[in-house]
Design a protein around this motif. Structure first.
Motif, PDB file in Angstrom:
ATOM      1  N   MET A  46       0.831  -1.202   0.000  1.00 61.89           N
ATOM      2  CA  MET A  46       0.000   0.000   0.000  1.00 61.89           C
ATOM      3  C   MET A  46       0.861   1.246   0.000  1.00 61.89           C
ATOM      4  O   MET A  46       1.965   1.246   0.532  1.00 61.89           O
ATOM      5  CB  MET A  46      -0.924   0.014   1.223  1.00 61.89           C
ATOM      6  CG  MET A  46      -2.000  -1.043   1.179  1.00 61.89           C
ATOM      7  SD  MET A  46      -3.164  -0.903   2.537  1.00 61.89           S
ATOM      8  CE  MET A  46      -3.811   0.724   2.322  1.00 61.89           C
ATOM      9  N   ALA A  47       0.311   2.305  -0.591  1.00 57.49           N
ATOM     10  CA  ALA A  47       0.982   3.604  -0.599  1.00 57.49           C
ATOM     11  C   ALA A  47       0.012   4.653  -0.070  1.00 57.49           C
ATOM     12  O   ALA A  47      -1.188   4.585  -0.315  1.00 57.49           O
ATOM     13  CB  ALA A  47       1.432   3.958  -2.007  1.00 57.49           C
ATOM     14  N   GLU A  48       0.549   5.605   0.635  1.00 62.38           N
ATOM     15  CA  GLU A  48      -0.243   6.693   1.209  1.00 62.38           C
ATOM     16  C   GLU A  48      -0.229   7.894   0.263  1.00 62.38           C
ATOM     17  O   GLU A  48       0.702   8.050  -0.527  1.00 62.38           O
ATOM     18  CB  GLU A  48       0.348   7.107   2.565  1.00 62.38           C
ATOM     19  CG  GLU A  48       0.356   6.009   3.609  1.00 62.38           C
ATOM     20  CD  GLU A  48      -1.032   5.616   4.066  1.00 62.38           C
ATOM     21  OE1 GLU A  48      -1.918   6.499   4.125  1.00 62.38           O
ATOM     22  OE2 GLU A  48      -1.233   4.422   4.348  1.00 62.38           O
ATOM     23  N   PRO A  49      -1.252   8.769   0.351  1.00 65.03           N
ATOM     24  CA  PRO A  49      -1.234   9.984  -0.462  1.00 65.03           C
ATOM     25  C   PRO A  49       0.062  10.776  -0.243  1.00 65.03           C
ATOM     26  O   PRO A  49       0.561  10.881   0.879  1.00 65.03           O
ATOM     27  CB  PRO A  49      -2.444  10.768   0.048  1.00 65.03           C
ATOM     28  CG  PRO A  49      -3.379   9.707   0.542  1.00 65.03           C
ATOM     29  CD  PRO A  49      -2.476   8.654   1.144  1.00 65.03           C
ATOM     30  N   GLY A  50       0.616  11.262  -1.337  1.00 64.16           N
ATOM     31  CA  GLY A  50       1.871  12.015  -1.290  1.00 64.16           C
ATOM     32  C   GLY A  50       3.098  11.153  -1.551  1.00 64.16           C
ATOM     33  O   GLY A  50       4.150  11.665  -1.914  1.00 64.16           O
ATOM     34  N   GLN A  51       2.976   9.849  -1.361  1.00 67.57           N
ATOM     35  CA  GLN A  51       4.094   8.957  -1.644  1.00 67.57           C
ATOM     36  C   GLN A  51       4.105   8.606  -3.128  1.00 67.57           C
ATOM     37  O   GLN A  51       3.113   8.790  -3.832  1.00 67.57           O
ATOM     38  CB  GLN A  51       3.996   7.679  -0.805  1.00 67.57           C
ATOM     39  CG  GLN A  51       4.153   7.918   0.678  1.00 67.57           C
ATOM     40  CD  GLN A  51       4.020   6.642   1.490  1.00 67.57           C
ATOM     41  OE1 GLN A  51       3.278   5.729   1.136  1.00 67.57           O
ATOM     42  NE2 GLN A  51       4.743   6.581   2.598  1.00 67.57           N
ATOM     43  N   CYS A  52       5.233   8.106  -3.581  1.00 67.33           N
ATOM     44  CA  CYS A  52       5.369   7.750  -4.991  1.00 67.33           C
ATOM     45  C   CYS A  52       5.553   6.241  -5.155  1.00 67.33           C
ATOM     46  O   CYS A  52       6.006   5.565  -4.234  1.00 67.33           O
ATOM     47  CB  CYS A  52       6.571   8.471  -5.610  1.00 67.33           C
ATOM     48  SG  CYS A  52       6.303  10.253  -5.760  1.00 67.33           S
ATOM     49  N   ILE A  53       5.209   5.778  -6.321  1.00 67.15           N
ATOM     50  CA  ILE A  53       5.423   4.380  -6.698  1.00 67.15           C
ATOM     51  C   ILE A  53       6.304   4.399  -7.933  1.00 67.15           C
ATOM     52  O   ILE A  53       5.995   5.082  -8.908  1.00 67.15           O
ATOM     53  CB  ILE A  53       4.098   3.669  -7.010  1.00 67.15           C
ATOM     54  CG1 ILE A  53       3.166   3.734  -5.807  1.00 67.15           C
ATOM     55  CG2 ILE A  53       4.350   2.222  -7.435  1.00 67.15           C
ATOM     56  CD1 ILE A  53       1.735   3.302  -6.111  1.00 67.15           C
ATOM     57  N   ARG A  54       7.403   3.675  -7.869  1.00 72.57           N
ATOM     58  CA  ARG A  54       8.310   3.575  -9.013  1.00 72.57           C
ATOM     59  C   ARG A  54       8.077   2.234  -9.699  1.00 72.57           C
ATOM     60  O   ARG A  54       8.137   1.187  -9.071  1.00 72.57           O
ATOM     61  CB  ARG A  54       9.762   3.681  -8.573  1.00 72.57           C
ATOM     62  CG  ARG A  54      10.715   3.528  -9.768  1.00 72.57           C
ATOM     63  CD  ARG A  54      12.133   3.727  -9.381  1.00 72.57           C
ATOM     64  NE  ARG A  54      12.315   5.132  -9.084  1.00 72.57           N
ATOM     65  CZ  ARG A  54      13.470   5.671  -8.738  1.00 72.57           C
ATOM     66  NH1 ARG A  54      14.537   4.920  -8.637  1.00 72.57           N
ATOM     67  NH2 ARG A  54      13.560   6.946  -8.479  1.00 72.57           N
ATOM     68  N   TYR A  55       7.805   2.305 -10.978  1.00 71.63           N
ATOM     69  CA  TYR A  55       7.604   1.107 -11.791  1.00 71.63           C
ATOM     70  C   TYR A  55       8.854   0.867 -12.624  1.00 71.63           C
ATOM     71  O   TYR A  55       9.428   1.800 -13.180  1.00 71.63           O
ATOM     72  CB  TYR A  55       6.403   1.275 -12.732  1.00 71.63           C
ATOM     73  CG  TYR A  55       5.094   1.364 -12.004  1.00 71.63           C
ATOM     74  CD1 TYR A  55       4.426   0.213 -11.606  1.00 71.63           C
ATOM     75  CD2 TYR A  55       4.529   2.599 -11.703  1.00 71.63           C
ATOM     76  CE1 TYR A  55       3.220   0.293 -10.926  1.00 71.63           C
ATOM     77  CE2 TYR A  55       3.330   2.688 -11.029  1.00 71.63           C
ATOM     78  CZ  TYR A  55       2.672   1.531 -10.635  1.00 71.63           C
ATOM     79  OH  TYR A  55       1.483   1.619  -9.963  1.00 71.63           O
ATOM     80  N   GLN A  56       9.261  -0.373 -12.677  1.00 71.11           N
ATOM     81  CA  GLN A  56      10.406  -0.759 -13.514  1.00 71.11           C
ATOM     82  C   GLN A  56       9.950  -1.868 -14.454  1.00 71.11           C
ATOM     83  O   GLN A  56       9.340  -2.841 -14.032  1.00 71.11           O
ATOM     84  CB  GLN A  56      11.567  -1.241 -12.669  1.00 71.11           C
ATOM     85  CG  GLN A  56      12.755  -1.677 -13.518  1.00 71.11           C
ATOM     86  CD  GLN A  56      13.965  -1.969 -12.679  1.00 71.11           C
ATOM     87  OE1 GLN A  56      14.615  -1.059 -12.196  1.00 71.11           O
ATOM     88  NE2 GLN A  56      14.270  -3.239 -12.492  1.00 71.11           N
ATOM     89  N   LEU A  57      10.258  -1.682 -15.709  1.00 70.36           N
ATOM     90  CA  LEU A  57       9.884  -2.621 -16.747  1.00 70.36           C
ATOM     91  C   LEU A  57      11.151  -3.162 -17.390  1.00 70.36           C
ATOM     92  O   LEU A  57      11.991  -2.392 -17.841  1.00 70.36           O
ATOM     93  CB  LEU A  57       9.039  -1.902 -17.791  1.00 70.36           C
ATOM     94  CG  LEU A  57       8.643  -2.682 -19.012  1.00 70.36           C
ATOM     95  CD1 LEU A  57       7.484  -3.608 -18.680  1.00 70.36           C
ATOM     96  CD2 LEU A  57       8.236  -1.728 -20.117  1.00 70.36           C
ATOM     97  N   ILE A  58      11.294  -4.489 -17.388  1.00 70.78           N
ATOM     98  CA  ILE A  58      12.440  -5.133 -18.036  1.00 70.78           C
ATOM     99  C   ILE A  58      11.900  -5.930 -19.210  1.00 70.78           C
ATOM    100  O   ILE A  58      11.077  -6.827 -19.029  1.00 70.78           O
ATOM    101  CB  ILE A  58      13.200  -6.058 -17.066  1.00 70.78           C
ATOM    102  CG1 ILE A  58      13.685  -5.275 -15.844  1.00 70.78           C
ATOM    103  CG2 ILE A  58      14.368  -6.733 -17.784  1.00 70.78           C
ATOM    104  CD1 ILE A  58      14.285  -6.138 -14.745  1.00 70.78           C
TER     105      ILE A  58
END
Length: 135
Positions: A46-58
């Motif tokens: 889970m992520a809270e408002p204001g936090q970021c999610i980094r996606y990595q695609l290989i």
């Protein structure tokens, strides 16, 4: 009286050359980037408002021939804002061979990122990243 019969056994050998195919493997991972600076990456559910999610695609071509005109369409999840555009972070691909298109809104109101690789050679790998901020 039996007549001798001569027989001829002929073997016909056929050779079929199959066209080699690219075999693309796609891996998508995500990590929480709590400060949106890339310094505190962690795996959480889970992520809270204001936090970021980094996606990595290989993207890896495991095949024996090049893959051509590979198109990627990556969603930007609802209730998030694109923080970092899609970028090439690793791989031996030449940058002109990949087109990173800006985020666009589709008819459903969701944003997406698009990339097109002109050619991904056999046994070649490319790593792409982008980040979103939770609203």
């Amino acid at each position: 009286m039996l007549k001798p019969i001569l027989g001829c056994l002929c073997l016909f050998m056929a050779s079929v050359e199959a066209m080699a195919q690219p075999a693309l493997q796609l891996e998508l991972s995500q990590q929480l980037d709590a400060d949106c600076q890339g310094r505190q990456l962690m795996t959480v559910s889970m992520a809270e408002p204001g936090q970021c999610i980094r996606y990595q695609l290989i993207l890896t071509n495991l095949g024996s021939t090049a893959a051509e005109s590979v198109k990627l369409k990556l969603p930007v999840p609802k209730n998030t804002l694109l923080k970092q555009q899609l970028s090439l972070t690793a791989g031996s691909i030449n940058l002109p061979a990949i087109q990173l298109l800006p985020a666009t809104n589709n008819t459903g109101g969701e944003s997406r990122l698009e990339a097109q690789l002109d050619k991904l050679e056999a046994q070649q790998q490319v790593v792409l990243q982008y980040s979103v901020q939770v609203l």
